[in-house]
Design a protein around this motif. Structure first.
Motif, PDB file in Angstrom:
ATOM      1  N   VAL A  92       0.831  -1.199   0.000  1.00  0.00           N
ATOM      2  CA  VAL A  92       0.000   0.000   0.000  1.00  0.00           C
ATOM      3  C   VAL A  92       0.867   1.251   0.000  1.00  0.00           C
ATOM      4  O   VAL A  92       0.609   2.216  -0.733  1.00  0.00           O
ATOM      5  CB  VAL A  92      -0.957  -0.009   1.207  1.00  0.00           C
ATOM      6  CG1 VAL A  92      -1.635   1.352   1.368  1.00  0.00           C
ATOM      7  CG2 VAL A  92      -2.012  -1.098   1.043  1.00  0.00           C
ATOM      8  N   LEU A  93       1.904   1.259   0.822  1.00  0.00           N
ATOM      9  CA  LEU A  93       2.796   2.417   0.873  1.00  0.00           C
ATOM     10  C   LEU A  93       3.458   2.658  -0.478  1.00  0.00           C
ATOM     11  O   LEU A  93       3.593   3.800  -0.925  1.00  0.00           O
ATOM     12  CB  LEU A  93       3.859   2.209   1.952  1.00  0.00           C
ATOM     13  CG  LEU A  93       3.351   2.255   3.396  1.00  0.00           C
ATOM     14  CD1 LEU A  93       4.462   1.852   4.357  1.00  0.00           C
ATOM     15  CD2 LEU A  93       2.842   3.639   3.744  1.00  0.00           C
ATOM     16  N   ASN A  94       3.871   1.566  -1.136  1.00  0.00           N
ATOM     17  CA  ASN A  94       4.489   1.715  -2.461  1.00  0.00           C
ATOM     18  C   ASN A  94       3.524   2.337  -3.460  1.00  0.00           C
ATOM     19  O   ASN A  94       3.921   3.111  -4.340  1.00  0.00           O
ATOM     20  CB  ASN A  94       4.948   0.351  -2.986  1.00  0.00           C
ATOM     21  CG  ASN A  94       6.129  -0.197  -2.213  1.00  0.00           C
ATOM     22  OD1 ASN A  94       6.861   0.546  -1.582  1.00  0.00           O
ATOM     23  ND2 ASN A  94       6.297  -1.506  -2.243  1.00  0.00           N
ATOM     24  N   ALA A  95       2.221   2.011  -3.310  1.00  0.00           N
ATOM     25  CA  ALA A  95       1.228   2.499  -4.266  1.00  0.00           C
ATOM     26  C   ALA A  95       0.739   3.908  -3.933  1.00  0.00           C
ATOM     27  O   ALA A  95       0.527   4.727  -4.827  1.00  0.00           O
ATOM     28  CB  ALA A  95       0.038   1.536  -4.309  1.00  0.00           C
ATOM     29  N   VAL A  96       0.532   4.185  -2.632  1.00  0.00           N
ATOM     30  CA  VAL A  96      -0.085   5.445  -2.233  1.00  0.00           C
ATOM     31  C   VAL A  96       0.946   6.531  -1.947  1.00  0.00           C
ATOM     32  O   VAL A  96       0.751   7.701  -2.261  1.00  0.00           O
ATOM     33  CB  VAL A  96      -0.984   5.229  -0.996  1.00  0.00           C
ATOM     34  CG1 VAL A  96      -1.681   6.536  -0.600  1.00  0.00           C
ATOM     35  CG2 VAL A  96      -2.023   4.158  -1.277  1.00  0.00           C
ATOM     36  N   PHE A  97       2.059   6.145  -1.314  1.00  0.00           N
ATOM     37  CA  PHE A  97       3.092   7.109  -0.932  1.00  0.00           C
ATOM     38  C   PHE A  97       4.446   6.686  -1.499  1.00  0.00           C
ATOM     39  O   PHE A  97       5.368   6.342  -0.742  1.00  0.00           O
ATOM     40  CB  PHE A  97       3.196   7.211   0.591  1.00  0.00           C
ATOM     41  CG  PHE A  97       1.909   7.560   1.277  1.00  0.00           C
ATOM     42  CD1 PHE A  97       1.397   8.839   1.216  1.00  0.00           C
ATOM     43  CD2 PHE A  97       1.203   6.600   1.988  1.00  0.00           C
ATOM     44  CE1 PHE A  97       0.215   9.167   1.861  1.00  0.00           C
ATOM     45  CE2 PHE A  97       0.019   6.907   2.631  1.00  0.00           C
ATOM     46  CZ  PHE A  97      -0.483   8.197   2.564  1.00  0.00           C
ATOM     47  N   PRO A  98       4.612   6.676  -2.799  1.00  0.00           N
ATOM     48  CA  PRO A  98       5.860   6.155  -3.382  1.00  0.00           C
ATOM     49  C   PRO A  98       7.098   6.963  -3.027  1.00  0.00           C
ATOM     50  O   PRO A  98       8.207   6.445  -3.121  1.00  0.00           O
ATOM     51  CB  PRO A  98       5.576   6.210  -4.894  1.00  0.00           C
ATOM     52  CG  PRO A  98       4.542   7.271  -5.050  1.00  0.00           C
ATOM     53  CD  PRO A  98       3.680   7.159  -3.843  1.00  0.00           C
ATOM     54  N   ASP A  99       6.937   8.220  -2.591  1.00  0.00           N
ATOM     55  CA  ASP A  99       8.097   9.036  -2.274  1.00  0.00           C
ATOM     56  C   ASP A  99       8.251   9.280  -0.772  1.00  0.00           C
ATOM     57  O   ASP A  99       8.963  10.169  -0.346  1.00  0.00           O
ATOM     58  CB  ASP A  99       8.022  10.391  -3.000  1.00  0.00           C
ATOM     59  CG  ASP A  99       6.688  11.088  -2.771  1.00  0.00           C
ATOM     60  OD1 ASP A  99       5.882  10.573  -1.970  1.00  0.00           O
ATOM     61  OD2 ASP A  99       6.463  12.141  -3.391  1.00  0.00           O
ATOM     62  N   ARG A 100       7.581   8.465   0.046  1.00  0.00           N
ATOM     63  CA  ARG A 100       7.669   8.633   1.487  1.00  0.00           C
ATOM     64  C   ARG A 100       8.674   7.645   2.070  1.00  0.00           C
ATOM     65  O   ARG A 100       8.814   6.525   1.589  1.00  0.00           O
ATOM     66  CB  ARG A 100       6.300   8.426   2.123  1.00  0.00           C
ATOM     67  CG  ARG A 100       6.039   9.271   3.358  1.00  0.00           C
ATOM     68  CD  ARG A 100       5.967  10.758   3.048  1.00  0.00           C
ATOM     69  NE  ARG A 100       4.837  11.116   2.206  1.00  0.00           N
ATOM     70  CZ  ARG A 100       3.618  11.365   2.678  1.00  0.00           C
ATOM     71  NH1 ARG A 100       3.387  11.259   3.966  1.00  0.00           N
ATOM     72  NH2 ARG A 100       2.656  11.725   1.861  1.00  0.00           N
ATOM     73  N   ASP A 101       9.369   8.039   3.112  1.00  0.00           N
ATOM     74  CA  ASP A 101      10.417   7.214   3.695  1.00  0.00           C
ATOM     75  C   ASP A 101       9.837   6.189   4.659  1.00  0.00           C
ATOM     76  O   ASP A 101       8.966   6.505   5.477  1.00  0.00           O
ATOM     77  CB  ASP A 101      11.429   8.097   4.432  1.00  0.00           C
ATOM     78  CG  ASP A 101      12.707   7.361   4.751  1.00  0.00           C
ATOM     79  OD1 ASP A 101      12.677   6.504   5.648  1.00  0.00           O
ATOM     80  OD2 ASP A 101      13.719   7.639   4.105  1.00  0.00           O
ATOM     81  N   LEU A 102      10.327   4.943   4.585  1.00  0.00           N
ATOM     82  CA  LEU A 102       9.823   3.854   5.425  1.00  0.00           C
ATOM     83  C   LEU A 102       9.990   4.157   6.907  1.00  0.00           C
ATOM     84  O   LEU A 102       9.166   3.776   7.731  1.00  0.00           O
ATOM     85  CB  LEU A 102      10.548   2.550   5.070  1.00  0.00           C
ATOM     86  CG  LEU A 102      10.063   1.274   5.769  1.00  0.00           C
ATOM     87  CD1 LEU A 102       8.628   0.971   5.386  1.00  0.00           C
ATOM     88  CD2 LEU A 102      10.962   0.102   5.416  1.00  0.00           C
ATOM     89  N   SER A 103      11.062   4.887   7.267  1.00  0.00           N
ATOM     90  CA  SER A 103      11.299   5.177   8.679  1.00  0.00           C
ATOM     91  C   SER A 103      10.293   6.162   9.256  1.00  0.00           C
ATOM     92  O   SER A 103      10.263   6.383  10.468  1.00  0.00           O
ATOM     93  CB  SER A 103      12.722   5.720   8.874  1.00  0.00           C
ATOM     94  OG  SER A 103      12.861   6.971   8.238  1.00  0.00           O
ATOM     95  N   GLN A 104       9.466   6.782   8.400  1.00  0.00           N
ATOM     96  CA  GLN A 104       8.453   7.731   8.856  1.00  0.00           C
ATOM     97  C   GLN A 104       7.098   7.073   9.090  1.00  0.00           C
ATOM     98  O   GLN A 104       6.098   7.757   9.296  1.00  0.00           O
ATOM     99  CB  GLN A 104       8.314   8.861   7.835  1.00  0.00           C
ATOM    100  CG  GLN A 104       9.591   9.649   7.599  1.00  0.00           C
ATOM    101  CD  GLN A 104      10.128  10.264   8.874  1.00  0.00           C
ATOM    102  OE1 GLN A 104       9.402  10.919   9.610  1.00  0.00           O
ATOM    103  NE2 GLN A 104      11.396  10.049   9.145  1.00  0.00           N
TER     104      GLN A 104
END
Length: 342
Positions: free
Chosen positions: A71-83
């Motif tokens: 989901v993160l890859n699809a919705v927030f592709p430019d967001r950092d995993l540590s956040q």
């Protein structure tokens, strides 16, 4: 920052099934310190009426973490995993998961809210078995901080606990049609043998207290859980990533502390399959220093009893250094009655 809100309300599935292995059950039980013998001994599982080892209550975290990453890859592709932080988790259990099961997961994004500087993403996972029957329904909320792009150094840290040598394993979502959506409404009541619990419905009262327990977590436990559950978030093993996320030090996975709590509850019950529903709202994470273990204090009390159904609701509490890790934690459990006691 890119946020694809058009995906909210749509259903997706993970591309492959997950086959539950008996050694994986043992491995996961060790990682979350669930010590009931049905997780490691075939004879103990058969005595409860199961043909194979029984998975711990939070075992589907292995699939959930893949779904969250997809989901993160699809919705927030430019967001950092540590956040990314886990905010809430509720698991409804329709039958026990046993060795040999083939699980498939579907997920829908039920909502995306963005108050202040954080995106809250609510997800619903439906896990079905090899017969297409619903065996788990999970509600998950994750908090994603805004304004932080993916940093290459943090990405490299995440890769240190990722699997290598088997190609591109980046989780992805496959859209499914309305006709193919899982039919949760027809899941029906819990399916499986009668429970065999130590506490009985007729001998409990509202306010009764569960025996307290202390659990310990080290950095090694965190790294082990990251590998077993497939959770590469570096805030759980890297001080640099933790500081980047605004944390004082490395913190334990929310699902690890939830798994420890499920094990505590199962020890009191005497039967892990007696847990029908389990939910927590995460308040804070347990901080784990590099040089010392953190001690978790687990306790609980009976919040409600349904004597007509031989069931109870248990309120749970977990603290580290005196601070509560959950603002709310509860479990709905099935109990043995006089007539069902073996």
């Amino acid at each position: 920052m890119t946020t694809d809100r058009r995906l909210a309300g749509r259903w997706f599935r993970l591309p492959d099934h997950y086959e539950v292995g008996r050694e994986k059950i043992r491995e996961f039980a060790g990682a979350v310190q669930n010590d009931h013998p049905v997780h490691r001994d075939d004879d103990s599982a058969r005595k409860l009426g199961y043909l194979g080892l029984v998975a711990p209550p939070t075992f589907t975290a292995i699939q959930t973490v893949s779904g969250i990453r997809a989901v993160l890859n699809a919705v927030f592709p430019d967001r950092d995993l540590s956040q990314v932080l886990h905010a809430e988790q509720t698991i409804e259990m329709h039958r026990a998961i046993v060795a040999g099961d083939r699980l498939r997961s579907a997920v829908t994004i039920t909502s995306i809210r963005s108050p202040a500087d954080t995106d809250f993403v609510a997800l619903r996972f439906v896990v079905t078995d090899q017969s297409g029957c619903v065996i788990r329904v999970e509600s998950t909320t994750i908090a994603v901080r805004q304004g932080q792009q993916v940093r290459s150094d943090i990405a490299r840290l995440a890769e240190t606990v990722a699997r290598h040598g088997d190609g591109d394993r980046t989780p992805r979502l496959i859209p499914i049609t309305a006709a193919a959506q899982p039919q949760v409404a027809t899941a029906g009541p819990y399916r499986g043998p009668d429970v065999d619990t130590v506490p009985r419905a007729d001998r409990l009262a509202v306010g009764d207290v569960l025996p307290p327990r202390t659990a310990r977590l080290t950095r090694g436990d965190l790294v082990n859980y990251a590998g077993v559950a497939g959770d590469p978030n570096p805030i759980h093993f890297s001080d640099a990533a933790a500081r980047f996320a605004g944390l004082p030090t490395v913190v334990a996975h929310g699902m690890l502390t939830m798994g420890l709590t499920a094990g505590y509850l199962a020890s009191w019950l005497g039967d892990p399959t007696a847990i029908r529903k389990f939910g927590v709202r995460f308040t804070r994470s347990a901080e784990v220093d590099a040089e010392a273990a953190v001690e978790l204090e687990l306790s609980g009390h009976i919040q409600a009893i349904r004597p007509d159904a031989d069931a109870a609701t248990v309120a749970l509490d977990v603290r580290a250094a005196g601070a509560r890790l959950f603002s709310r934690a509860f479990a709905e459990v099935q109990l043995s009655s006089n007539s069902s006691r073996r």
